[in-house]
Write an enzyme that holds these catalytic residues in place. Sequence first.
Site, PDB file in Angstrom:
ATOM      1  N   HIS A 171     -38.871  -4.176   4.754  1.00 16.53           N
ATOM      2  CA  HIS A 171     -38.497  -4.981   5.918  1.00 16.53           C
ATOM      3  C   HIS A 171     -39.714  -5.432   6.724  1.00 16.53           C
ATOM      4  O   HIS A 171     -39.564  -6.111   7.734  1.00 16.53           O
ATOM      5  CB  HIS A 171     -37.530  -4.201   6.816  1.00 16.53           C
ATOM      6  CG  HIS A 171     -36.165  -4.044   6.229  1.00 16.53           C
ATOM      7  ND1 HIS A 171     -35.160  -3.324   6.845  1.00 16.53           N
ATOM      8  CD2 HIS A 171     -35.624  -4.512   5.082  1.00 16.53           C
ATOM      9  CE1 HIS A 171     -34.065  -3.355   6.087  1.00 16.53           C
ATOM     10  NE2 HIS A 171     -34.328  -4.072   5.016  1.00 16.53           N
ATOM     11  N   THR A 172     -40.897  -5.056   6.260  1.00 17.33           N
ATOM     12  CA  THR A 172     -42.110  -5.564   6.897  1.00 17.33           C
ATOM     13  C   THR A 172     -42.298  -7.058   6.639  1.00 17.33           C
ATOM     14  O   THR A 172     -43.096  -7.703   7.324  1.00 17.33           O
ATOM     15  CB  THR A 172     -43.355  -4.785   6.410  1.00 17.33           C
ATOM     16  OG1 THR A 172     -44.491  -5.213   7.161  1.00 17.33           O
ATOM     17  CG2 THR A 172     -43.627  -5.013   4.943  1.00 17.33           C
ATOM     18  N   HIS A 198     -31.168  -5.800  -4.562  1.00 10.72           N
ATOM     19  CA  HIS A 198     -29.717  -5.991  -4.622  1.00 10.72           C
ATOM     20  C   HIS A 198     -29.227  -5.974  -6.059  1.00 10.72           C
ATOM     21  O   HIS A 198     -28.107  -5.522  -6.338  1.00 10.72           O
ATOM     22  CB  HIS A 198     -29.329  -7.304  -3.942  1.00 10.72           C
ATOM     23  CG  HIS A 198     -29.435  -7.250  -2.452  1.00 10.72           C
ATOM     24  ND1 HIS A 198     -28.787  -8.150  -1.618  1.00 10.72           N
ATOM     25  CD2 HIS A 198     -30.107  -6.414  -1.620  1.00 10.72           C
ATOM     26  CE1 HIS A 198     -29.065  -7.868  -0.361  1.00 10.72           C
ATOM     27  NE2 HIS A 198     -29.867  -6.815  -0.337  1.00 10.72           N
ATOM     28  N   ASN A 244     -25.469 -11.085  -0.345  1.00 14.23           N
ATOM     29  CA  ASN A 244     -26.280 -11.932  -1.222  1.00 14.23           C
ATOM     30  C   ASN A 244     -26.250 -13.413  -0.854  1.00 14.23           C
ATOM     31  O   ASN A 244     -26.938 -14.218  -1.493  1.00 14.23           O
ATOM     32  CB  ASN A 244     -25.820 -11.759  -2.675  1.00 14.23           C
ATOM     33  CG  ASN A 244     -26.084 -10.362  -3.200  1.00 14.23           C
ATOM     34  OD1 ASN A 244     -27.072  -9.729  -2.808  1.00 14.23           O
ATOM     35  ND2 ASN A 244     -25.216  -9.874  -4.061  1.00 14.23           N
ATOM     36  N   ARG A 291     -35.828  -8.737  -2.193  1.00 10.29           N
ATOM     37  CA  ARG A 291     -34.426  -8.406  -1.905  1.00 10.29           C
ATOM     38  C   ARG A 291     -33.539  -8.630  -3.121  1.00 10.29           C
ATOM     39  O   ARG A 291     -32.610  -7.846  -3.387  1.00 10.29           O
ATOM     40  CB  ARG A 291     -33.900  -9.259  -0.744  1.00 10.29           C
ATOM     41  CG  ARG A 291     -34.322  -8.795   0.631  1.00 10.29           C
ATOM     42  CD  ARG A 291     -33.694  -9.693   1.701  1.00 10.29           C
ATOM     43  NE  ARG A 291     -32.250  -9.613   1.705  1.00 10.29           N
ATOM     44  CZ  ARG A 291     -31.430 -10.646   1.885  1.00 10.29           C
ATOM     45  NH1 ARG A 291     -31.919 -11.869   2.048  1.00 10.29           N
ATOM     46  NH2 ARG A 291     -30.129 -10.468   1.907  1.00 10.29           N
TER      47      ARG A 291
END
Length: 328
Positions: A190-191, A64, A92, A60
């Site tokens: 997202h797993t 981001h 964040n 992530r």
Amino acid sequence: MVRRTVLAALLVAAALAGGARAQLKEGFYDYSCPQAEKIVKDYVKAHIPHAPDVASTLLRTHFHDCFVRGCDASVLLNATGGSEAEKDAAPNLTLRGFGFIDRIKALLEKECPGVVSCADIVALAARDSVGVIGGPFWSVPTGRRDGTVSIKQEALDQIPAPTMNFTQLLQSFQNKSLNLADLVWLSGAHTIGISQCNSFSERLYNFTGRGGPDDADPSLDPLYAAKLRLKCKTLTDNTTIVEMDPGSFRTFDLSYYRGVLKRRGLFQSDAALITDAASKADILSVINAPPEVFFQVFAGSMVKMGAIEVKTGSEGEIRKHCALVNKH
């Protein structure tokens, strides 16, 4: 047919990312810091097995970072001069990998002072951590430089939100020279990982603004919604955490997509993937293929994402500390 589609997707990914990747190269540190990638990999291999959840937060962090000012480690910078930085923005606040990255940076500074960028550390650590938990491997061309600017509002404006519909999501990705397939495959991250209730609680209690448990998102499977309400008991719960891929949140696999097709995606942005025919077709194609197909397409999209608006050559700097701009 699926394999030909995958090959075509990877060739397109390479072509589209070619401009930025031409400024990066694999083995960039072979002469200036020959042990650099091994140091990152060894640290990740030593620590991720004891804290597997960190793999998702490193992934992530990379995502981001790249969506705001490109992949320049601006997400790692602390606020200065009374102005809030990217890491202070709501998307964040749940990133927990800053200390992990700082420790890798300290090892690299000891080995080769002022040579390896924080931006490259983020990209390498994300790749290596996914590999440690059994996910795909992808090439990471290096040579990124670190940015010197980090602005909270830019993170709020540019990081795709979990409440976005498909049109908004696709536009957000296209703004970064990514396409529909990249949106589908990168959503597959997202797993792994977890989320706080307040990232999706409006789907459970206040979808139309009327409020209450009867005001749930109709696109969410009712049984799944009921299970989520047992964990997330109020609209404003910002401490309880939930698995993004229930029962499989530490395994990099296809179960996320299967959940989305069953209307059990945690976020509105997950549910949005099956509101578009082409996106849904991509998901159906990959879950009916061997697992390595997903690994291949995910890897191709990660390479593209890792090349977004990179700083190279004399642009930016090589920070001594990832949270601080160098003093000149």
